[in-house]
Structures are given as structure tokens and as C-alpha cells.
Design an enzyme around this catalytic site. Structure first.
Site, PDB file in Angstrom:
ATOM      1  N   TYR A 208      29.082 -39.900 -33.710  1.00 35.82           N
ATOM      2  CA  TYR A 208      28.685 -40.873 -35.367  1.00 35.82           C
ATOM      3  C   TYR A 208      27.538 -40.290 -36.305  1.00 35.82           C
ATOM      4  CZ  TYR A 208      31.882 -44.002 -34.622  1.00 35.82           C
ATOM      5  OH  TYR A 208      32.905 -46.009 -34.190  1.00 35.82           O
ATOM      6  N   GLU A 209      27.514 -39.923 -36.910  1.00 37.93           N
ATOM      7  CA  GLU A 209      27.062 -41.095 -38.730  1.00 37.93           C
ATOM      8  C   GLU A 209      25.286 -39.841 -38.497  1.00 37.93           C
ATOM      9  OE1 GLU A 209      28.401 -41.748 -40.043  1.00 37.93           O
ATOM     10  OE2 GLU A 209      29.856 -42.618 -39.496  1.00 37.93           O
TER      11      GLU A 209
END
Lengths: 248, 581
Positions: free
Chosen positions: B432-433
């Protein structure tokens, strides 16, 4: 009513103690230092008395080198109103600490002096008792419960036989045991506020006390590592082995 | 599960001996960040995290979040721990004093996050996402939006989210379809579905503030047509209190591999009322304000999980007796391969901490230094190190968590040991990110075009020259000279190869990021070794120097496997046609 709480800078209880190679003491360079855990309980109890309206002011005091101010800041962040630092690089033994605290009693005239029952570095468990003798005040050591009722403190003490409740007239010296309370978590804004609270500094000379060491430390060494045991076949052999070692 | 003890000795070593944190107090606005405050912050944060948040890591994993009719209940104890944490002021550590924060440096927030993530990575996401929302509102929100939301987000009384992803728009945000219709009264109606929304719904707080990417009807296609909106769960009344329910609802939560204590929501915006942040169609730029900090935060999650796995493995290896080792030792820590694993874990974890804290310090300088050119140089460093902090530290998280299970052998595979949770938790940090591939592409693409990797290589070479006369550091300085030369050569090759065929950097970016990160770690291990050399009468520094040697001999040489792989380019990667796979 003022409460004076004595706190001591010690190696943090989580740190594995290392003895210095030359046997001159315990390594403390770069090691995490903290407020003696029993003193933290004493500070917490003093703050609770203040919050309950039983005291007007809580003053934290420590004796030690300049860096000991960190522990005073912790006490201030917990909520103490101001602090006193008796600055010295000398080795301070319990009797000297008691004399210093007694000199501060004369200045501040607190109704209660609170301390941890002992510090986890030397485990002496003497300062509170000696201070009570010097000040000629009643003492209530190993407190696990404390109620202040006017000029009397009702203290439940942890003694060998169990619990004992005594009433002491104030002013008195009270030392905190482990179960007296659970100290609070310090709030971040209070850490910042503590920076702006006053710390008065004194030297031993200011208080007319000398750091006279009545006990001399010759050498510090780690406990000997435990040797492997031996197996014996019979009870008779066991008795012989114990006798050989002077244990029977 | 192994008990978490904040590695305060190492944290203070990095803060004092590696990044010289005391310099921050000289920056305008950071006057309060004196050494006593730094120590106090680390001490007190450690207490609350060790005693109240870390113990919920395992129970949070077992219990997970529960969903019932639009409501999400976090695992037992999370709500109380969050309230204690926020009421104690920790969420506002580095936030503006104008909105109830303490205005301390981000570097200190990084040290606290290091502990919070290690203590409980799932828990850390709730305040973590709120940070991103605060930052975006602070930088780009109108005074009115700031006055309405920032104080409650700073104090943690409310939490925030980042609503970016949609089923068809993951790494590619140009595909965002959520619509926003201007009501011509200062509000917009938001309609669409967002997925993977961390903290989208939970039971900790009175209001949740969503920052949402959406498209206006007349917006240009692609990323140039994305706007950012504030959508509160409850409308805020004129007194600043939560009022009517806004139609943004949690439709379900995901069943995940790890971080079970974190609620990951499908959020349905059913003509919910929203407020535009900044200008229309500039949402992507604002999103990166949140995203860059979020990436650094995810790097700390990787560091955190690595720290926790390392602690658990070392503790076990010191107690477990199994076959007398060659050196006569009875516990498995004496077996050379167990020792190899533990040293690898320790070296990688401590290296990530040095890079993370140093990057945080540069972030503070980039914000607070009075000289614009100094700010710019510091910001360049943060830009360069963001993909490295994110991707390499999370790769390390996975590698170290995996080794952690192996050190415990069969016991590590058993849930009760607590070690397998770290593997499951760690994997998402690589995803994620911005996946670690996205990070690597950022490094070889945008950052390389800005000349940032090349500039820092020169800086590392210059720093090394200053150490060349130091015989005691020769063990690391000489290998680092060779490593930097090879990195320089590889970088030049990649720059040229990119012009020939853009698939070259794309196919080798991940390996290049790893190589770059390893050499960067070496740069910091020189600093660590220099600091430790002076204090060899203490076990901590002896261990530090030994770890620097281990890194030099056993980890840095990984680059000699990577350089030829990178310089082999994309050809053998892409030759096989789709149907041949």
C-alpha cells in the site's frame, strides 16, 4: 499542606546491569536512566492527595549530578508544582541523603515527606527511616494504602505478617511500596509544560551537609556464574558430598 | 508473543550519534526540541506504547475487526488504548500549535512512530492516516476548513482517512470515477465507491473525516481532472460538533492476510456532502502531500515489524537449547547459521532506523530552515529517500519477519509463538501507499530526472574521502569505495540505457532500488562504526561495531549480485511473449 517527594535517578529497571571492567562500580555511561520506580509511586500518591484537595503543593526533590534534573522533569511532567535539585557529584549514602532532606524540611516545612521504600540501585531501604529519626517525626514505611484525615495519616503497611494499619500524626515520613498505586502515563503537553516549571538548585554546602561516606565500597563484581552440579547415586553419597562442602 | 521493549538505546544512539538531533532545536519554531525534551518524549511514549498498545498486537490479530450493518467494531481494547493515547497528546506531537498540537519536529514523531509501529502496526494506522489528512488540510485547505476540522484531528478526537482507491483505480489514479457535483452553495455532492479505505469506519471517535478524490463533471480526463474533497461522516454544526449523518457508509470490510486490527473498508458515497480542498482539478498534487508522508510512515511500519521480529528471535535463541554448538554453546544462538540470521536481522533493522531518522531530520530542515537553498537541498534528500525509506524498509520487514519465524523453527510456524503474525502483517507494507514497484519506478524515473540519486552518490563519495585516512574504519571504508564506484557505474549505465529503451529502467528498477538502499545503509554504517569505535568499553557499542563489520562483509556484497542483473537490462525479461507464459 505541602508534600515533599524525594526521587532518585537510577539505571532503568529494564537495563541489564554491567559491572565496569575495573570493578569500580556499575556502567552507567549511555545507559538508560530513569526515576526509581518506587519513587514514581510516591510522586503519584502525592499528586493524588493534591487532586483530592488534601494538599496544596507537591514539591519534587532529588540529590545527584546535573543530569538528575531529567528525573525532576519527569516528576514535574507528572504534575509536581516545582522542584528542588541538590546538585552533587559525590556518592550519596542514605544517611547523607536523610541529612539533606532534613535540611530541606527546615526550609520548606512540608507536612508529608514521601519517598520510595528503597531505590533499585543499592536497595538500601534506609533513607526514610533515618530521615524520620533526624526530623523526630513519625514514620510509616512500606505504605500500600494512604488516607489523610486532617492532621493524621492512616497508612496500611505491607509487613512480613501481612498488612498492618497505623495512624501517624503529621508531619510524617511515608515510604511507598509497590502496590500503593499505579503511576499515571505522562501526557505530552505536560512534558512541555514541565520545562517551564521552576527548579531551585542547592549545593551540599548551601545546606550545611557533608557527603560523609560511612560505608566504603571496595569492589563491585558480578555474581559468580553458577557451576554445573554433580549427580550422586545414593543418599549416603549425598550426605558425604554435603559434609565436604560444609553444608550439612 | 514476545513482549515489546522499545529499543531506546538504539533510538537514542541514532538520534544523538548519527543524526545529531540537538541541531533541530536551533531551527526557528523548534526551540523546544532540546535534548531533555527529546529524552522525555522517547521515555514517556515508550511507557505508554509498551504497556498499553503493544499488548494488543496479538489479541488484535486474533480477534480482528467486526462488521455489522454499517458499523465496525475494532478488537477489544483498541478503543480504550486509542483514547488514552490521544488524550495523552501523542497524536498532536508534530502538529501546529495553532490547532492544539505541540509543534515539535517530525523527527521526534518519527521516533514515536518507530515504537508505535513495532508495538502494534495495525493500531498505528488509525493515527497514521489522520496525520495525512491533517497535513493535506494544513497545506491546501481554506481557513474555514482548517478551523472546522484541524483541531479535532490534531487532538485525535476525530480521525481521518484517505479515500483514493476504487476497484478500477489502484496504482493508476487516472481511472478514478467517483463524481462530485457542485451545488453552488459551497458544497458538492459526492457519489461513488471507494475500496481499501483504512479506518473508514470504526468505533473509537465521534466523527471520521474522509479526504476523497473525485471528478467534477467538466474535469479533464486522467490525473489532471481529479479534485480533493473533505467529506465528514457527521456534518459539523455551527458549534463545531457532529450533527446530521452524512450519507457516506461502510458497505463492508475486507478479510485480510494480516493487520487484522485495522479496519479496511469499502466506503459508499451516496450523494454525500463534501467541501472542495484548494482548487478544482489539483487533487492529485494535494494527494501527494498526504502520500509522501504516508510513504515514510509505511517505511516505519516495515522498520517496526523488523524490530519486533528481531527482538522475538534473539530472545528465543538465547533460551532455546538444541544440540551443542561447535563453540560448545548450549543455546541455539551459538549455532553459526542462527547467528547469521540474527545478525542479518539486527543489521538490516538498525540500518533502516538510521536512514528513516536521517530522512526525518531532513524533512524538518526542509520545512523550518531559514535559508531557502538549505531547505531546497534538504527537500531533495527527502524526495530521494522517500522511495528508499518506503520500499527498502518494507522489503526488510518481510525478510526479517521471515527469518524470525525460521530462527524459531517449527515453533515459529505455530501461531502461539507470535512470530508468524509478523510475516502476515509485513506483506501489506510492500503494497500500500504505492507498491514497492511504484517506489522503484519513482526512483529511476522522476528522481533520476531530477538528478537526485546521482547527487547523493557524489555526496557519499565526498564523505568517504574524509574517512580515507582512518585505519580503524578501513574495514568498511574500502569496501564502500568499491561499492560506490559500482553504484555510480550502474547508475550511469541505467541513465544511458533508459534513453535506448524505457523498458530497461522499468525492468530493473526494483533491483536498482535495492542496490541503492544497500549502499545508502553502508554510508550510515560508517557513521555508526565511527561513533562506536570511541566507546569500545561498552557492550552496546561493541555490538554496534560488530554489526557494522557484519553488514560490510555479509550484506553489502549483495550489490555484486545486483549490478550485473541491472546491467542485463530488460531484454531477457521481456523476450518471452505473453502466450509463452
Amino acid at each position: 499542606m505541602k508534600i515533599l517527594v524525594a526521587v532518585k535517578r537510577v539505571v532503568d529497571f529494564n537495563v541489564r546491569i554491567q559491572v565496569k571492567a575495573d570493578g569500580s562500580g556499575v556502567a552507567s555511561d549511555g545507559v538508560k536512566m530513569s526515576m526509581n520506580p518506587f519513587d514514581e509511586i510516591a510522586v503519584e500518591e502525592a499528586l493524588r492527595l493534591k487532586e483530592a484537595g488534601k494538599a496544596e503543593e507537591v514539591i519534587a526533590i532529588t540529590i545527584g549530578p546535573k543530569a538528575s534534573q531529567e528525573q525532576l522533569r519527569t516528576a514535574l511532567a507528572m504534575g509536581a508544582d516545582r522542584a528542588i535539585h541538590v546538585e552533587t557529584d559525590e556518592d550519596i549514602q542514605p544517611l547523607t541523603a536523610a541529612r539533606i532532606l532534613n535540611a530541606i524540611i527546615d526550609k520548606e516545612e512540608p507536612k508529608i515527606v514521601m519517598l520510595g521504600k528503597q531505590a533499585i540501585d543499592d536497595d538500601n531501604n534506609q533513607t526514610a527511616q533515618m530521615l524520620a529519626a533526624l526530623a523526630n517525626w513519625p514514620q510509616a514505611t512500606f505504605a500500600s494504602q494512604l488516607e489523610v484525615d486532617g492532621d493524621v495519616a492512616n497508612v496500611t503497611r505491607e509487613v512480613d505478617a501481612g498488612l498492618e494499619t497505623i495512624a501517624v500524626d503529621l508531619p510524617a515520613v511515608i515510604s511507598a511500596d509497590l502496590r500503593l498505586n499505579e503511576p499515571r502515563y505522562v501526557k505530552l503537553p505536560d512534558i512541555m509544560k514541565a520545562k517551564r516549571k521552576p527548579i531551585d538548585t542547592f549545593t551540599l554546602a548551601d545546606l550545611g551537609v557533608e557527603a560523609a561516606a560511612s560505608v566504603k565500597v571496595l569492589k563491585t563484581s558480578a555474581p559468580a556464574t553458577r557451576q554445573a552440579g554433580i549427580k550422586v547415586e545414593t543418599v549416603d553419597e549425598l550426605v558425604v558430598a554435603l559434609k565436604e562442602r560444609g553444608l550439612f | 508473543m514476545p513482549e515489546y521493549k522499545a529499543p531506546q538505546r538504539d533510538m537514542m544512539f541514532v538520534l544523538n550519534d548519527i543524526i545529531n538531533v540537538s541541531e533541530l532545536a536551533e531551527l526557528p519554531g523548534f526551540e523546544d526540541a532540546t535534548p531533555d525534551i527529546v529524552q522525555g518524549v522517547v521515555d514517556e511514549a515508550a511507557k505508554i506504547i509498551e504497556n498499553t498498545i503493544a499488548p494488543l498486537n496479538e489479541t488484535g490479530d486474533r480477534e480482528g475487526c467486526r462488521f455489522d450493518n454499517g458499523m465496525v467494531t475494532a478488537p477489544a481494547g483498541f478503543k480504550e488504548a486509542y483514547q488514552l493515547y490521544s488524550e495523552s497528546g501523542w497524536t498532536g506531537l508534530d502538529k501546529s500549535i495553532d490547532f492544539g498540537g505541540q509543534g515539535l519536529p517530525y523527527t521526534l514523531a518519527t521516533a514515536v512512530s518507530d515504537m508505535l509501529c513495532a508495538g502494534n502496526d495495525a493500531f498505528s494506522l488509525y493515527p497514521g492516516l489522520t496525520n495525512g489528512a491533517c497535513e493535506a488540510l494544513m497545506e491546501h485547505g481554506s481557513q474555514e476548513l482548517q478551523d472546522t476540522y484541524l483541531e479535532k484531528l490534531t487532538t485525535g478526537e476525530w480521525t481521518g482517512t484517505m479515500c483514493l482507491t476504487e476497484p478500477q483505480a489502484g496504482s493508476d489514479l487516472s481511472q478514478v470515477r467517483t463524481r462530485a457535483i457542485d451545488q453552488n452553495d459551497g458544497t458538492y455532492l459526492i457519489e461513488g465507491t471507494k475500496i481499501f479505505i483504512t479506518g473508514g469506519e470504526h468505533d473509537f471517535v465521534d466523527n471520521i473525516i474522509h479526504l476523497v478524490l473525485a471528478r467534477l463533471p467538466d474535469a479533464p480526463a486522467g490525473v489532471k481532472g481529479i479534485s480533493m474533497f473533505v467529506v465528514p461522516k457527521f456534518m459539523v454544526d455551527s458549534d463545531g460538533n457532529p450533527g446530521a449523518r452524512n450519507p457516506v457508509v461502510c458497505a463492508s470490510i475486507e478479510e485480510k492476510m494480516g493487520i487484522h486490527g485495522s479496519s479496511t473498508c469499502v466506503m459508499s458515497f451516496e450523494n454525500a456532502t463534501g467541501y472542495l480542498i484548494g482548487n478544482a482539478n489539483e487533487g492529485l498534487r494535494y494527494m501527494f502531500t498526504m502520500m509522501n508522508l504516508a510513504r515514510l510512515m509505511v517505511g516505519l511500519q516495515g522498520l517496526g515489524v523488523a524490530e519486533r521480529a528481531t527482538q522475538g528471535a534473539i530472545e528465543y535463541a538465547k533460551e532455546r537449547k538444541q544440540a551443542t554448538a561447535i563453540n560448545g554453546g548450549e543455546t541455539i544462538i551459538h549455532h553459526p547459521d542462527v547467528r547469521r540470521m540474527l545478525m542479518t536481522m539486527k543489521a538490516l533493522t538498525e540500518g533502516c532506523r538510521m536512514v528513516a531518522y536521517d530522512t526525518a531530520k531532513h524533512y524538518d530542515i526542509s520545512k523550518a530552515h531559514p535559508d531557502e537553498s538549505v531547505r531546497k537541498t534538504a527537500n531533495d534528500r527527502v524526495e530521494l529517500m522517500t522511495p528508499i525509506c518506503k520500499a527498502f524498509a518494507t522489503d526488510v520487514g518481510c525478510e526479517v519477519a521471515s527469518l524470525g519465524v525460521l530462527v524459531l523453527g517449527g515453533a515459529g510456524y505455530i501461531r502461539e509463538s507470535g512470530m508468524e503474525q509478523y510475516i502476515r502483517d509485513a506483506k501489506i507494507f510492500c503494497i500500500y501507499e504505492g507498491t514497492n514497484t511504484i517506489q522503484a519506478l519513482d526512483l529511476v524515473g522522476r528522481k533520476m530526472k531530477m538528478n537526485l540519486p546521482q547527487t547523493f552518490i557524489k555526496e557519499m563519495i565526498n564523505d568517504l574521502a574524509a574517512e580515507s585516512g582512518n585505519d580503524e574504519l578501513g574495514f568498511i571504508v574500502e569496501p564502500m569505495q568499491a561499492a560506490l564506484n559500482l553504484l555510480d557505474k550502474t547508475t550511469q549505465w541505467l541513465t544511458a540505457a533508459a534513453l535506448e529503451d524505457p523498458q530497461n529502467p522499468a525492468a530493473t528498477a526494483v533491483e536498482y532500488l535495492t542496490m541503492y538502499s544497500l549502499v545508502t545503509h553502508g554510508h550510515f554504517w560508517i557513521k555508526a562504526a565511527r561513533a562506536a569505535l570511541a566507546k569500545q568499553d561498552d557492550d552496546f557499542y561493541k555490538g554496534k561495531l560488530a554489526t557494522a563489520r557484519f553488514f560490510t562483509n555479509k550484506i553489502l556484497p549483495r550489490i555484486y549480485g545486483l549490478a550485473p542483473v541491472i546491467m542485463a537490462g530488460s531484454e531477457s525479461v521481456m523476450t518471452a511473449e505473453e502466450d509463452w507464459l
